[in-house]
Design a protein around this motif. Structure first.
Motif, PDB file in Angstrom:
ATOM      1  N   LEU B 272     -14.269   3.585 -12.099  1.00  0.00           N
ATOM      2  CA  LEU B 272     -15.413   4.305 -11.517  1.00  0.00           C
ATOM      3  C   LEU B 272     -16.401   3.343 -10.864  1.00  0.00           C
ATOM      4  CD1 LEU B 272     -15.904   7.106 -14.203  1.00  0.00           C
ATOM      5  CD2 LEU B 272     -14.887   7.308 -11.922  1.00  0.00           C
ATOM      6  N   ALA B 273     -16.506   2.121 -11.408  1.00  0.00           N
ATOM      7  CA  ALA B 273     -17.356   1.113 -10.746  1.00  0.00           C
ATOM      8  C   ALA B 273     -16.791   0.772  -9.369  1.00  0.00           C
ATOM      9  CB  ALA B 273     -17.456  -0.140 -11.616  1.00  0.00           C
ATOM     10  N   GLN B 274     -15.466   0.641  -9.296  1.00  0.00           N
ATOM     11  CA  GLN B 274     -14.836   0.389  -7.992  1.00  0.00           C
ATOM     12  C   GLN B 274     -15.020   1.588  -7.070  1.00  0.00           C
ATOM     13  OE1 GLN B 274     -10.719  -0.582  -8.406  1.00  0.00           O
ATOM     14  NE2 GLN B 274     -11.115  -2.747  -8.821  1.00  0.00           N
ATOM     15  N   ARG B 275     -14.974   2.759  -7.660  1.00  0.00           N
ATOM     16  CA  ARG B 275     -15.102   3.958  -6.826  1.00  0.00           C
ATOM     17  C   ARG B 275     -16.491   3.991  -6.180  1.00  0.00           C
ATOM     18  NH1 ARG B 275     -15.067  10.313  -7.815  1.00  0.00           N
ATOM     19  NH2 ARG B 275     -14.148  10.838  -5.808  1.00  0.00           N
ATOM     20  N   GLN B 276     -17.477   3.537  -6.953  1.00  0.00           N
ATOM     21  CA  GLN B 276     -18.848   3.533  -6.445  1.00  0.00           C
ATOM     22  C   GLN B 276     -19.099   2.389  -5.455  1.00  0.00           C
ATOM     23  OE1 GLN B 276     -21.693   4.479  -9.330  1.00  0.00           O
ATOM     24  NE2 GLN B 276     -23.193   4.767  -7.710  1.00  0.00           N
ATOM     25  N   ASN B 277     -18.612   1.207  -5.802  1.00  0.00           N
ATOM     26  CA  ASN B 277     -18.972   0.002  -5.035  1.00  0.00           C
ATOM     27  C   ASN B 277     -17.881  -0.477  -4.083  1.00  0.00           C
ATOM     28  OD1 ASN B 277     -21.305  -0.032  -6.662  1.00  0.00           O
ATOM     29  ND2 ASN B 277     -20.178  -1.118  -8.261  1.00  0.00           N
ATOM     30  N   GLY B 278     -16.717   0.135  -4.178  1.00  0.00           N
ATOM     31  CA  GLY B 278     -15.581  -0.364  -3.411  1.00  0.00           C
ATOM     32  C   GLY B 278     -14.865  -1.440  -4.194  1.00  0.00           C
ATOM     33  N   ALA B 279     -13.566  -1.574  -3.947  1.00  0.00           N
ATOM     34  CA  ALA B 279     -12.769  -2.599  -4.616  1.00  0.00           C
ATOM     35  C   ALA B 279     -12.738  -3.850  -3.755  1.00  0.00           C
ATOM     36  CB  ALA B 279     -11.356  -2.085  -4.856  1.00  0.00           C
ATOM     37  N   GLU B 280     -12.441  -4.977  -4.380  1.00  0.00           N
ATOM     38  CA  GLU B 280     -12.355  -6.241  -3.638  1.00  0.00           C
ATOM     39  C   GLU B 280     -11.151  -6.259  -2.697  1.00  0.00           C
ATOM     40  OE1 GLU B 280     -14.552  -8.927  -3.760  1.00  0.00           O
ATOM     41  OE2 GLU B 280     -15.752  -7.374  -4.733  1.00  0.00           O
ATOM     42  N   ARG B 281     -10.133  -5.508  -3.083  1.00  0.00           N
ATOM     43  CA  ARG B 281      -8.932  -5.450  -2.235  1.00  0.00           C
ATOM     44  C   ARG B 281      -8.549  -3.993  -2.048  1.00  0.00           C
ATOM     45  NH1 ARG B 281      -3.984  -7.246  -6.295  1.00  0.00           N
ATOM     46  NH2 ARG B 281      -4.479  -5.711  -7.896  1.00  0.00           N
ATOM     47  N   VAL B 282      -7.955  -3.702  -0.927  1.00  0.00           N
ATOM     48  CA  VAL B 282      -7.610  -2.314  -0.588  1.00  0.00           C
ATOM     49  C   VAL B 282      -6.235  -2.259   0.077  1.00  0.00           C
ATOM     50  CG1 VAL B 282      -9.986  -1.504  -0.352  1.00  0.00           C
ATOM     51  CG2 VAL B 282      -8.816  -2.496   1.620  1.00  0.00           C
ATOM     52  N   ARG B 283      -5.618  -1.111  -0.032  1.00  0.00           N
ATOM     53  CA  ARG B 283      -4.319  -0.890   0.606  1.00  0.00           C
ATOM     54  C   ARG B 283      -4.528  -0.482   2.064  1.00  0.00           C
ATOM     55  NH1 ARG B 283      -0.729   3.865   0.977  1.00  0.00           N
ATOM     56  NH2 ARG B 283      -2.320   5.036  -0.139  1.00  0.00           N
ATOM     57  N   VAL B 284      -3.774  -1.099   2.958  1.00  0.00           N
ATOM     58  CA  VAL B 284      -3.869  -0.789   4.397  1.00  0.00           C
ATOM     59  C   VAL B 284      -2.467  -0.669   4.987  1.00  0.00           C
ATOM     60  CG1 VAL B 284      -6.044  -2.076   4.645  1.00  0.00           C
ATOM     61  CG2 VAL B 284      -3.847  -3.218   5.120  1.00  0.00           C
ATOM     62  N   GLY B 285      -2.426  -0.148   6.198  1.00  0.00           N
ATOM     63  CA  GLY B 285      -1.202  -0.194   6.987  1.00  0.00           C
ATOM     64  C   GLY B 285      -1.228  -1.389   7.915  1.00  0.00           C
ATOM     65  N   LEU B 286      -0.059  -1.916   8.241  1.00  0.00           N
ATOM     66  CA  LEU B 286       0.049  -3.022   9.200  1.00  0.00           C
ATOM     67  C   LEU B 286       1.068  -2.647  10.274  1.00  0.00           C
ATOM     68  CD1 LEU B 286       0.367  -6.095   6.779  1.00  0.00           C
ATOM     69  CD2 LEU B 286      -1.705  -5.321   7.967  1.00  0.00           C
ATOM     70  N   LEU B 287       0.652  -2.731  11.526  1.00  0.00           N
ATOM     71  CA  LEU B 287       1.597  -2.631  12.634  1.00  0.00           C
ATOM     72  C   LEU B 287       2.037  -4.049  12.965  1.00  0.00           C
ATOM     73  CD1 LEU B 287      -0.220  -0.016  14.890  1.00  0.00           C
ATOM     74  CD2 LEU B 287       1.982   0.301  13.726  1.00  0.00           C
ATOM     75  N   VAL B 288       3.334  -4.249  13.039  1.00  0.00           N
ATOM     76  CA  VAL B 288       3.891  -5.590  13.175  1.00  0.00           C
ATOM     77  C   VAL B 288       4.311  -5.820  14.624  1.00  0.00           C
ATOM     78  CG1 VAL B 288       5.715  -7.135  12.380  1.00  0.00           C
ATOM     79  CG2 VAL B 288       4.696  -5.469  10.792  1.00  0.00           C
ATOM     80  N   ASP B 289       3.859  -6.928  15.217  1.00  0.00           N
ATOM     81  CA  ASP B 289       4.293  -7.292  16.572  1.00  0.00           C
ATOM     82  C   ASP B 289       5.751  -7.737  16.545  1.00  0.00           C
ATOM     83  OD1 ASP B 289       1.795  -6.806  17.516  1.00  0.00           O
ATOM     84  OD2 ASP B 289       1.531  -8.773  18.459  1.00  0.00           O
ATOM     85  N   GLY B 290       6.473  -7.407  17.585  1.00  0.00           N
ATOM     86  CA  GLY B 290       7.845  -7.893  17.691  1.00  0.00           C
ATOM     87  C   GLY B 290       8.801  -7.092  16.839  1.00  0.00           C
ATOM     88  N   ARG B 291       9.944  -7.674  16.546  1.00  0.00           N
ATOM     89  CA  ARG B 291      11.026  -6.916  15.898  1.00  0.00           C
ATOM     90  C   ARG B 291      11.332  -7.380  14.480  1.00  0.00           C
ATOM     91  NH1 ARG B 291      14.663  -4.429  20.168  1.00  0.00           N
ATOM     92  NH2 ARG B 291      15.768  -3.776  18.300  1.00  0.00           N
ATOM     93  N   ILE B 292      10.728  -8.461  14.026  1.00  0.00           N
ATOM     94  CA  ILE B 292      11.093  -8.992  12.708  1.00  0.00           C
ATOM     95  C   ILE B 292      10.420  -8.170  11.617  1.00  0.00           C
ATOM     96  CG2 ILE B 292      11.006 -11.001  11.184  1.00  0.00           C
ATOM     97  CD1 ILE B 292      10.917 -12.769  13.656  1.00  0.00           C
ATOM     98  N   PRO B 293      11.206  -7.546  10.729  1.00  0.00           N
ATOM     99  CA  PRO B 293      10.584  -6.799   9.639  1.00  0.00           C
ATOM    100  C   PRO B 293       9.767  -7.720   8.727  1.00  0.00           C
ATOM    101  CG  PRO B 293      12.884  -6.182   9.874  1.00  0.00           C
ATOM    102  CD  PRO B 293      12.669  -7.396  10.730  1.00  0.00           C
ATOM    103  N   VAL B 294       8.597  -7.249   8.347  1.00  0.00           N
ATOM    104  CA  VAL B 294       7.729  -7.964   7.408  1.00  0.00           C
ATOM    105  C   VAL B 294       7.870  -7.234   6.081  1.00  0.00           C
ATOM    106  CG1 VAL B 294       5.317  -8.462   6.869  1.00  0.00           C
ATOM    107  CG2 VAL B 294       6.171  -8.766   9.203  1.00  0.00           C
TER     108      VAL B 294
END
Lengths: 127, 365
Positions: B272-294
């Motif tokens: 709940l503290a993270q919910r109020q203040n935000g977490a230090e790390r968060v889940r995001v999406g990444l679009l990758v340039d080129g064809r090499i899978p990351v």
């Protein structure tokens, strides 16, 4: 699954190799390898002119689900790479024995004798 | 003495082999990775028509008793007490450190609360629930049930043909329904991002009903390979990747599962503290340039300093390019931020993007 051609040599790491004129060894991946990998989405090829030893990691094939290293079957120098698979890596799924990936100018083509013939490779993949 | 540990089979094992599946062991079960046409075809088929998935490896259990909902709500930040009959909820079991024991689906039906849990977590989950639930709650592992998913824009027409009442469900609603003489529990849900259904049914009927669904026009079997790329495009968490015992639901971006005012669950203080203040790390999406899978585990760096890592990454068949999800230091997690992924010896440019990669098409109303 397609036939395992008699005129090629095969590595345990599922590359095929074909000795051509001028000690040039043409290399691709086997039909078993492409089938196990599934849909191929990226092939990373070596730089032309790179000096390699037999068994050295030289290229990478990536499918949707996994990445797999390719190894040079012989020592020598990278003479040519198949740029077509950079744009259309799925070509390898459609014809693994028709689509080569790189050529090595071999120091000693006799190194190919260390590889399997078609019979031995068929036995390996049927296990 | 030699101990042989063989992997388990679902009731559709023989059918998978007949359909030409390539099998793998997943969470202790022999499961189809893909069928003959391959992951990309299966994925695009599910997005354009309808896909049938055997997900019988997942855990199913029931919690019942007068105070079952109150008891279960003490184990999760999500609201269970307010669940109406026939409604279902996606939530997590949180641990005392604020991490996630598992992500689960809870459905309120006539016989109590039905839970679907991850295959790889079910032994742990069941033991945990047995130990945590009070004596007046009955816990039952429903190990004689199979579970299917039918997903894609064509799923609703197929479902309506076999069970009209199921065809009228909205997203995250459930009902009991008869399919060709088999008593099923059907919900409008799934994990592909598409409209679709999950069907819980007796194992004894599984192969017969599977064959009926697969015989419908436009329905093809889909393996675990495409199940993973579908949920990745849909920006959905997979336990063991985006979620685990050390990642909080806030870090994973699951703020929407929380019940307002609910403070009595494991790890509440931290979460709940993270919910109020935000977490230090968060889940995001990444679009990758080129064809090499990351792929999972790749470091994400900014000016030579690691600021996160990839939790899932693959080729997106719908976008025809590699995409990934990552846990990132929140200072670098703004959509549009340009970062670098390290893959083998290459530095691959990636761009932070909001999720999902492919819009959800749930039938919400």
């Amino acid at each position: 699954m397609s036939e395992t051609p008699e005129n090629l040599k095969y590595a345990e790491t599922h590359e095929w190799a074909k000795l051509e004129d001028g000690n040039v060894v043409r290399v691709g991946i086997t039909d078993f390898a492409q089938s196990e990998l599934g849909d191929i989405v990226f092939i990373g090829l070596p730089d032309v002119g790179r000096v390699v030893k037999a068994g050295e990691q030289l290229a990478v094939v990536e499918s949707v689900k996994t990445a797999s290293d390719l190894f040079s079957p012989v020592s020598g120098i990278v003479a040519e790479v198949n740029e077509a698979v950079t744009d259309e890596p799925e070509l390898v799924n459609d014809g693994a024995y028709q689509i080569w990936l790189f050529c090595i100018k071999a120091d000693n083509p006799a190194e190919l004798e260390q590889l399997m013939d078609a019979d031995a490779y068929r036995t390996l993949i049927e296990e | 003495m030699v101990t042989v540990t063989s992997s388990k089979q679902t009731p559709l094992y023989d059918l998978h082999l007949q359909l030409g599946a390539k099998m793998t062991t997943f969470a202790g079960y022999q499961m189809p990775v893909q069928y003959k046409s391959g992951i990309i075809h299966e994925h695009l088929h599910c997005r354009s028509q309808a896909g049938f998935f055997d997900i019988s490896h997942m855990g199913q259990c029931r919690v019942s008793g007068e105070h079952a909902a109150e008891a279960l709500e003490k184990l999760t930040p999500g609201g269970i007490v307010d669940l109406k009959p026939g409604a279902q909820k996606y939530t997590v079991l949180s641990n005392a450190e604020g991490g996630v024991i598992d992500d689960i689906i809870v459905t309120r039906n006539a016989s109590g609360l039905s839970l679907i849990v991850n295959a790889g977590c079910k032994d742990k989950d069941f033991a945990y629930l047995r130990s945590q639930l009070p004596a007046d709650c009955l816990f039952e592992a429903l190990s004689d049930l199979a579970l299917f998913a039918l997903q894609g824009p064509g799923a609703a027409a197929v479902m309506a043909k076999f069970a009209a009442e199921a065809g009228r469900l909205k997203f995250m609603q459930a009902c009991a329904a008869d399919i060709a003489g088999s008593v099923c529990h059907i919900s409008r849900s799934g994990y592909s991002g598409e409209d679709g259904f999950e069907i819980s049914l007796p194992q004894a009927d599984a192969e017969r009903i599977a064959r009926l669904l697969l015989a419908e026009d436009g329905v093809e079997p889909i393996g675990l390979g495409a199940r993973d790329t579908l949920r990745l495009e849909a920006g959905l968490c997979l336990y063991g990747h985006e979620l685990n015992e050390t990642i909080t639901p806030i870090e994973a971006g699951l703020q929407w599962i929380f019940k307002k005012g609910h403070r009595d669950f494991p790890g509440a203080e931290k979460i709940l503290a993270q919910r109020q203040n935000g977490a230090e790390r968060v889940r995001v999406g990444l679009l990758v340039d080129g064809r090499i899978p990351v792929r999972e585990g790749c470091a994400i760096v900014h000016q030579d300093k690691q600021i996160g890592y990839v939790t899932s990454g693959s080729f997106s068949p719908s976008l025809s390019r590699p995409v990934a999800m990552a846990l990132l230091d929140r200072r670098f997690a703004e959509p549009g931020a340009g970062l670098t992924a390290l893959v083998r010896n290459s530095a691959i440019p990636v761009t932070v993007t909001s999720l999902p990669f492919v819009p959800h098409r749930y039938l919400r109303r």
